[in-house]
Design a protein around this motif. Structure first.
Motif, PDB file in Angstrom:
ATOM      1  N   GLN A  97       0.889  -0.968  -0.218  1.00  0.00           N
ATOM      2  CA  GLN A  97       0.000  -0.026  -0.340  1.00  0.00           C
ATOM      3  C   GLN A  97       0.573   1.057  -0.109  1.00  0.00           C
ATOM      4  O   GLN A  97       0.183   2.182  -0.400  1.00  0.00           O
ATOM      5  N   SER A  98       1.642   1.295   0.542  1.00  0.00           N
ATOM      6  CA  SER A  98       2.864   2.502   0.452  1.00  0.00           C
ATOM      7  C   SER A  98       4.094   2.471  -0.799  1.00  0.00           C
ATOM      8  O   SER A  98       4.736   1.343  -0.914  1.00  0.00           O
ATOM      9  N   PRO A  99       4.563   3.938  -1.320  1.00  0.00           N
ATOM     10  CA  PRO A  99       5.519   4.115  -2.422  1.00  0.00           C
ATOM     11  C   PRO A  99       6.656   3.370  -1.973  1.00  0.00           C
ATOM     12  O   PRO A  99       7.275   3.821  -2.422  1.00  0.00           O
ATOM     13  N   ASP A 102       8.360   6.665   3.762  1.00  0.00           N
ATOM     14  CA  ASP A 102       7.770   7.867   4.464  1.00  0.00           C
ATOM     15  C   ASP A 102       6.389   7.643   4.579  1.00  0.00           C
ATOM     16  O   ASP A 102       5.948   8.383   5.243  1.00  0.00           O
ATOM     17  N   HIS A 103       5.827   6.296   3.487  1.00  0.00           N
ATOM     18  CA  HIS A 103       4.591   6.159   4.278  1.00  0.00           C
ATOM     19  C   HIS A 103       4.726   5.106   4.735  1.00  0.00           C
ATOM     20  O   HIS A 103       3.263   4.637   4.272  1.00  0.00           O
ATOM     21  N   PHE A 104       4.601   4.745   4.875  1.00  0.00           N
ATOM     22  CA  PHE A 104       4.590   3.345   6.127  1.00  0.00           C
ATOM     23  C   PHE A 104       3.864   3.195   6.737  1.00  0.00           C
ATOM     24  O   PHE A 104       3.534   4.489   7.595  1.00  0.00           O
ATOM     25  N   GLY A 105       2.393   2.583   7.167  1.00  0.00           N
ATOM     26  CA  GLY A 105       1.799   3.041   8.095  1.00  0.00           C
ATOM     27  C   GLY A 105       1.020   1.363   8.428  1.00  0.00           C
ATOM     28  O   GLY A 105       1.425   0.972   7.956  1.00  0.00           O
ATOM     29  N   LYS A 106      -0.260   1.332   9.065  1.00  0.00           N
ATOM     30  CA  LYS A 106      -0.884   0.650   9.486  1.00  0.00           C
ATOM     31  C   LYS A 106      -1.294  -0.431   8.025  1.00  0.00           C
ATOM     32  O   LYS A 106      -1.866  -0.218   7.654  1.00  0.00           O
ATOM     33  N   GLY A 107      -0.458  -2.216   9.138  1.00  0.00           N
ATOM     34  CA  GLY A 107      -0.527  -2.180   7.496  1.00  0.00           C
ATOM     35  C   GLY A 107       0.634  -2.654   7.315  1.00  0.00           C
ATOM     36  O   GLY A 107       0.837  -3.868   6.544  1.00  0.00           O
ATOM     37  N   ASP A 108       1.914  -2.307   7.194  1.00  0.00           N
ATOM     38  CA  ASP A 108       3.200  -2.375   6.908  1.00  0.00           C
ATOM     39  C   ASP A 108       4.152  -2.984   8.022  1.00  0.00           C
ATOM     40  O   ASP A 108       3.582  -2.570   9.470  1.00  0.00           O
ATOM     41  N   TRP A 109       4.648  -3.822   7.803  1.00  0.00           N
ATOM     42  CA  TRP A 109       5.438  -4.977   8.704  1.00  0.00           C
ATOM     43  C   TRP A 109       6.469  -3.751   9.359  1.00  0.00           C
ATOM     44  O   TRP A 109       6.619  -3.980  10.051  1.00  0.00           O
ATOM     45  N   ALA A 110       7.038  -2.884   8.522  1.00  0.00           N
ATOM     46  CA  ALA A 110       8.116  -2.073   9.000  1.00  0.00           C
ATOM     47  C   ALA A 110       7.925  -1.106  10.026  1.00  0.00           C
ATOM     48  O   ALA A 110       8.192   0.198  10.686  1.00  0.00           O
ATOM     49  N   VAL A 149      20.272 -10.019  -3.030  1.00  0.00           N
ATOM     50  CA  VAL A 149      19.436  -9.364  -1.844  1.00  0.00           C
ATOM     51  C   VAL A 149      19.013  -7.784  -3.290  1.00  0.00           C
ATOM     52  O   VAL A 149      19.075  -8.345  -3.802  1.00  0.00           O
ATOM     53  N   TYR A 150      18.045  -7.884  -2.091  1.00  0.00           N
ATOM     54  CA  TYR A 150      17.617  -6.456  -2.807  1.00  0.00           C
ATOM     55  C   TYR A 150      17.877  -5.262  -2.374  1.00  0.00           C
ATOM     56  O   TYR A 150      17.173  -5.767  -0.864  1.00  0.00           O
ATOM     57  N   PHE A 151      18.536  -4.343  -2.403  1.00  0.00           N
ATOM     58  CA  PHE A 151      18.396  -3.096  -1.833  1.00  0.00           C
ATOM     59  C   PHE A 151      17.248  -1.935  -2.249  1.00  0.00           C
ATOM     60  O   PHE A 151      17.435  -1.840  -3.153  1.00  0.00           O
ATOM     61  N   CYS A 152      15.926  -1.735  -1.576  1.00  0.00           N
ATOM     62  CA  CYS A 152      14.872  -0.692  -2.180  1.00  0.00           C
ATOM     63  C   CYS A 152      14.580   0.694  -1.282  1.00  0.00           C
ATOM     64  O   CYS A 152      14.848   0.657  -0.139  1.00  0.00           O
ATOM     65  N   TYR A 153      15.165   1.007  -2.849  1.00  0.00           N
ATOM     66  CA  TYR A 153      15.377   2.998  -2.254  1.00  0.00           C
ATOM     67  C   TYR A 153      13.319   3.164  -2.248  1.00  0.00           C
ATOM     68  O   TYR A 153      13.288   4.225  -1.512  1.00  0.00           O
ATOM     69  N   GLU A 154      12.445   2.588  -3.024  1.00  0.00           N
ATOM     70  CA  GLU A 154      11.604   2.655  -3.180  1.00  0.00           C
ATOM     71  C   GLU A 154      10.988   2.029  -3.520  1.00  0.00           C
ATOM     72  O   GLU A 154      10.901   1.181  -4.620  1.00  0.00           O
ATOM     73  N   LYS A 155       9.312   2.274  -4.197  1.00  0.00           N
ATOM     74  CA  LYS A 155       8.697   1.286  -4.884  1.00  0.00           C
ATOM     75  C   LYS A 155       9.116   0.840  -6.019  1.00  0.00           C
ATOM     76  O   LYS A 155       9.102  -0.385  -7.286  1.00  0.00           O
ATOM     77  N   TYR A 156       9.774   1.967  -7.442  1.00  0.00           N
ATOM     78  CA  TYR A 156       9.846   1.603  -8.432  1.00  0.00           C
ATOM     79  C   TYR A 156      11.708   1.688  -8.663  1.00  0.00           C
ATOM     80  O   TYR A 156      12.345   1.616  -9.473  1.00  0.00           O
ATOM     81  N   ASP A 177      20.613   7.496   1.139  1.00  0.00           N
ATOM     82  CA  ASP A 177      20.291   7.617   2.231  1.00  0.00           C
ATOM     83  C   ASP A 177      18.800   7.275   3.111  1.00  0.00           C
ATOM     84  O   ASP A 177      18.523   7.522   4.364  1.00  0.00           O
ATOM     85  N   ASP A 178      17.576   7.858   2.186  1.00  0.00           N
ATOM     86  CA  ASP A 178      16.488   8.459   2.698  1.00  0.00           C
ATOM     87  C   ASP A 178      15.466   7.254   2.913  1.00  0.00           C
ATOM     88  O   ASP A 178      14.305   7.262   2.256  1.00  0.00           O
ATOM     89  N   GLY A 179      15.845   6.043   3.842  1.00  0.00           N
ATOM     90  CA  GLY A 179      15.388   5.235   3.426  1.00  0.00           C
ATOM     91  C   GLY A 179      15.207   4.267   3.154  1.00  0.00           C
ATOM     92  O   GLY A 179      13.684   3.317   3.478  1.00  0.00           O
ATOM     93  N   PRO A 180      16.063   4.020   2.636  1.00  0.00           N
ATOM     94  CA  PRO A 180      16.054   2.363   1.576  1.00  0.00           C
ATOM     95  C   PRO A 180      16.008   1.366   2.772  1.00  0.00           C
ATOM     96  O   PRO A 180      16.571   1.263   3.549  1.00  0.00           O
TER      97      PRO A 180
END
Length: 206
Positions: A97-99, A102-110, A149-156, A177-180
């Motif tokens: 649900q979060s791109p 910065d937008h993690f919220g309810k339902g996101d494990w992180a 391994v996957y380094f995940c910057y954001e959804k895309y 380093d903005d939240g990966p």
């Protein structure tokens, strides 16, 4: 009327049917290697279509910067994923649900504090001349060197490599380093990097 021609003779028809069946079987047997080749080719093609050329990657410079160039043999194993593949893996492993982080919220494990066990400083090790990971990270991530391994910057924007390559070049990945997040397939350990020079270590939902 019974003729002796091919069409009028039952024995001849039976021989003709056996011949046709024999030829069909031979054709099937002969085609099996090609069918396997076609199947393998489709698999390889699908795999190739998951990646983009590192030379067209918009953040290529983080791996080729003169101050910290990645060796050619490692660069060949750093594989940016297409937007479509990135989005698929992000939904599967990070959030449906979060791109971005910065937008993690309810339902996101992180977003759940219970999934994080410790906060570790990474900035000091990044600034140091030594290439080693922070000791706490190296101890926590006890993965085999060939682990994908996957380094995940954001959804895309995800990058795939191996744990060995990441360990040697982790500083390059953290030019942004903005939240990966760092995760591995079939492993639960996860690291969430923050721009304040710290990261959280914990376990994601496998």
């Amino acid at each position: 009327m019974t003729g002796s021609g091919l069409l009028g003779s039952d024995p001849c028809r039976r021989r003709e049917r056996r011949l046709v069946i024999f030829l069909i079987n031979r054709l099937v047997l002969a085609s099996k290697p090609y069918l396997r080749y076609i199947s393998r080719s489709h698999f390889i093609l699908n795999q190739i279509m998951h990646y983009i050329d590192i030379n067209t990657y918009t953040r290529k410079w983080i791996f080729t910067h003169a101050s910290m160039p990645v060796p050619a043999e490692d660069l060949a194993q750093i594989q940016p994923l297409t937007q479509a593949r990135s989005a698929t893996l992000w939904r599967e492993f990070i959030s449906s649900q979060s791109p971005d982080s910065d937008h993690f919220g309810k339902g996101d494990w992180a977003a759940e504090d219970k999934n994080w066990t410790e906060t570790v400083e990474w900035q000091a090790a990044w600034d140091d001349d030594e290439p080693a990971l922070p000791e706490a990270l190296a101890d926590f991530l006890d993965w085999e060197d060939n682990t994908p391994v996957y380094f995940c910057y954001e959804k895309y924007n995800l990058i795939e490599t191996t744990w060995a390559v990441f360990k040697r070049n982790w500083k390059n990945f953290l030019f942004f380093d903005d939240g990966p997040l760092l995760i591995a397939r079939k492993k639960t350990q996860a690291v969430w990097f923050h721009s304040n020079g710290t990261c959280k270590i914990g376990h994601r939902n496998a």
